[in-house]
Design an enzyme around this catalytic site. Structure first.
Site, PDB file in Angstrom:
ATOM      1  N   ASP A  22       0.779  -1.255   0.000  1.00  0.00           N
ATOM      2  CA  ASP A  22       0.000   0.000   0.000  1.00  0.00           C
ATOM      3  C   ASP A  22       0.809   1.304   0.000  1.00  0.00           C
ATOM      4  OD1 ASP A  22      -1.572  -2.109   0.793  1.00  0.00           O
ATOM      5  OD2 ASP A  22      -2.149  -1.244   2.711  1.00  0.00           O
ATOM      6  N   ARG A 219      -7.374  -1.044  11.892  1.00  0.00           N
ATOM      7  CA  ARG A 219      -6.151  -0.538  11.238  1.00  0.00           C
ATOM      8  C   ARG A 219      -6.396   0.477  10.129  1.00  0.00           C
ATOM      9  NH1 ARG A 219      -6.605  -5.973   9.594  1.00  0.00           N
ATOM     10  NH2 ARG A 219      -6.965  -6.281   7.362  1.00  0.00           N
ATOM     11  N   GLU A 272     -10.374  -2.604   4.420  1.00  0.00           N
ATOM     12  CA  GLU A 272      -9.021  -2.113   4.640  1.00  0.00           C
ATOM     13  C   GLU A 272      -8.888  -0.702   4.059  1.00  0.00           C
ATOM     14  OE1 GLU A 272      -6.351  -6.155   4.772  1.00  0.00           O
ATOM     15  OE2 GLU A 272      -6.578  -5.286   2.802  1.00  0.00           O
TER      16      GLU A 272
END
Ligand code: FRU
Length: 568
Positions: A22, A219, A272
């Site tokens: 990422d 997260r 995510e």
């Protein structure tokens, strides 16, 4: 290996060795665009996550820098973001000698924080010790002129770096702060880290974690400054519960839960890398904006594996309310994931970078010494589709600056069952622009059982018989992308063909295609439909051809540009 060289992009960022996923900490600091990234320096597979770091002044020419955040005993350094704390509202930055006392901003923020959050005991003491350390580290008896000189001699210097220097940052009481997740198998908590040197090194705050809810799937914080309510807002996911949680803070150290969004849209296995941005709406009302919430999911994307979806709506500083129930993906391919929007972009534009990959096969790609590529930067706006719904439109950002003189390729019409071709430059990234209408099928055409209303294709091929095609189907009014006839990589999940959602209304379409080594990015109809794909020809693609079946094509525009190499 040969593959390591052959598949290395010329205008896209990729790490020199190791494994990258990422994009993190995307921020323009007034001088440099920062690109931090999830990085395993030890091998070409995921794990031991650190934050790598690169800077650029044009978002294409990247200078890789030393690792900014390391894996520590506290855990791996998972995804996160960066903000500019200009006024030192966090109090993380040591006071600078030449600064005049700055009451206003700092005091107001501190007062507000004190009203809303009960400060932790010992906070002041903690802060003083952090400040003292910082003071030693940063100043160490040197003047600011010395410091500036030193910064000029850092790895990002005029002499050593291909990145041209732009004017120095305006003086700031604070600086760059990263907000990210520390992850162990048992726990995922949010950390902050501040930079004494414009983003090159990031120092963990001593009071970390700043946010811990006792979870092991919590997260990927993304923080933005919400001006109307004068606070920072964090979006962060409770992955397994398919929730995006919103938190607010006045000092980046204390976070207050504001609201939750979800489960919504496609849940997949994990939510995510959320991102929230206020995006310009194209059209008659200048300055019209709407909020867009991007949520990546993995695995469980409809094309398999990883994908990013988005929601359009309102955000009032506490809660995100979607305008409608539409679920839309950012891509019709399967290799664009975990996008993050740039913070502090000039003109408040929304520009993002995504990881050009998919968790289903990212650790098994044919290149071995390095793995992971970022997409080119893409500008996002909102546009009404033919049914009146607001959709994102995504286009390459300032790619024009890389164009070299066009390769001559003039063409105004293609008769049914014909094609025209041109040689591709070797070893260079190319951009192809097309604006085409398929004419209605003439009565003289033979009936076939495919391509009933005509089909237009852009085909990249080589003498070895490999081909990669992108096209428009006149019957379904869809785009397709076919990478199945390339022989450099095979994997059960590396599927070959993709098609876009309906491109409604018309037999006229535009394509903007960027092909760079093993990456293909297709922007259709001014960015209303985007397809991103890793492509692995065993041998270089040498020829571009335009082909039409079962209809004639009017070519309103065609242009092929080699692109100036920005990365080696
Ligand atoms: C998304 C992701 C994030 C996590 C990071 C770990 O690709 O799984 O959720 O923070 O990668 O590298």
């Amino acid at each position: 290996t040969l593959a390591d060289k052959q598949y290395r992009p010329k205008i896209h960022f990729s790490p020199s060795t190791g494994f990258m996923n990422d994009p993190n900490g995307l921020i323009f600091d007034g001088r440099y665009y920062h690109l931090y990234y999830q990085y395993n320096p030890f091998g070409p597979y995921a794990g031991h996550v650190h934050w790598g770091h690169a800077v650029s002044t044009d978002l294409y020419t990247w200078q890789d820098l030393p690792i900014a955040i390391r894996e520590t005993e506290a855990g791996e350094a998972y995804s996160g973001c960066a903000v500019l704390d200009r006024d030192n509202r966090s109090g993380l930055f040591p006071p600078r000698t030449q600064d005049k006392p700055q009451p206003g901003a700092v005091e107001t923020a501190a007062q507000k924080a004190a009203q809303l959050f009960s400060p932790l005991p010992g906070d002041e003491q903690e802060r003083r010790s952090v400040d003292r350390q910082a003071q030693d580290l940063l100043h160490g008896g040197r003047t600011d002129t010395d410091l500036l000189k030193e910064l000029g001699n850092d790895p990002v210097s005029r002499e050593q770096s291909p990145v041209p220097m732009s004017p120095a940052l305006p003086p700031m009481a604070g600086g760059l702060v990263a907000i990210y997740t520390r992850a162990t198998p048992q726990r995922q908590t949010q950390y902050i880290a501040w930079s004494p040197d414009g983003g090159q090194t990031l120092k963990d705050y001593e009071g970390n974690p700043v946010l811990d809810i006792g979870h092991n799937s919590f997260r990927d914080p993304k923080v933005l400054w919400h001006a109307p309510t004068e606070k920072w807002v964090m979006v962060v996911v409770r992955s397994r519960e398919h929730k995006v949680s919103f938190y607010g803070s006045f000092d980046l150290k204390h976070w207050m839960h504001l609201s939750d969004f979800g489960p919504s849209g496609i849940t997949g296995v994990d939510y995510e890398c959320p991102a929230l941005a206020e995006v310009e709406v194209e059209g008659e009302t200048p300055g019209e904006k709407r909020w867009v919430l991007f949520v990546s999911i993995n695995p469980g994307g409809p094309q398999g594996g990883s994908i990013t979806q988005y929601f359009v709506g309102q955000f009032d500083g506490e809660r995100f309310t979607p305008d409608d129930t539409i679920v839309d993906l950012t891509d019709f391919g399967k290799d664009s994931y975990a996008l993050q929007t740039y913070e502090n972009m000039p003109g408040n534009q929304t520009v993002y970078v995504a990881w050009l990959d998919n968790w289903q096969y990212c650790e098994e790609l044919p290149n071995k010494s390095w793995r992971g590529i970022m997409t080119i930067p893409r500008k996002v706006v909102l546009r009404r589709d033919t049914s009146g719904w607001l959709r994102i439109a995504q286009n390459p950002y300032q790619l024009e600056a890389l164009r070299r003189p066009a390769i001559p390729f003039a063409l105004s019409r293609l008769e049914p069952q014909s094609s025209r071709q041109v040689a591709l430059p070797t070893g260079e990234a190319v951009e192809l622009l097309l604006d085409v209408s398929l004419e209605d099928r003439g009565s003289t055409l033979p009936d076939g059982d495919h391509g009933r209303a005509g089909r237009f294709a852009v085909v990249f091929s080589n003498r070895q018989g490999e081909s990669l095609s992108i096209g428009f189907d006149g019957f379904s009014c869809q785009l397709w992308l076919d990478r199945s006839n390339l022989h450099g990589f095979s994997h059960p999940f590396f599927t070959g063909t993709f098609s876009s959602a309906l491109i409604p209304g018309s037999r006229r379409f535009s394509l903007r295609i960027v092909l760079d080594a093993c990456t293909l990015e297709v922007f259709a109809n001014e960015g209303m439909s985007v397809g991103t794909a890793l492509v692995y020809p065993a041998n270089p693609l040498e020829t571009l051809s335009l082909q039409v079946t079962n209809a004639a094509a009017v070519i309103h525009k065609v242009a092929l540009y080699p692109l100036r190499q920005t990365m080696d």
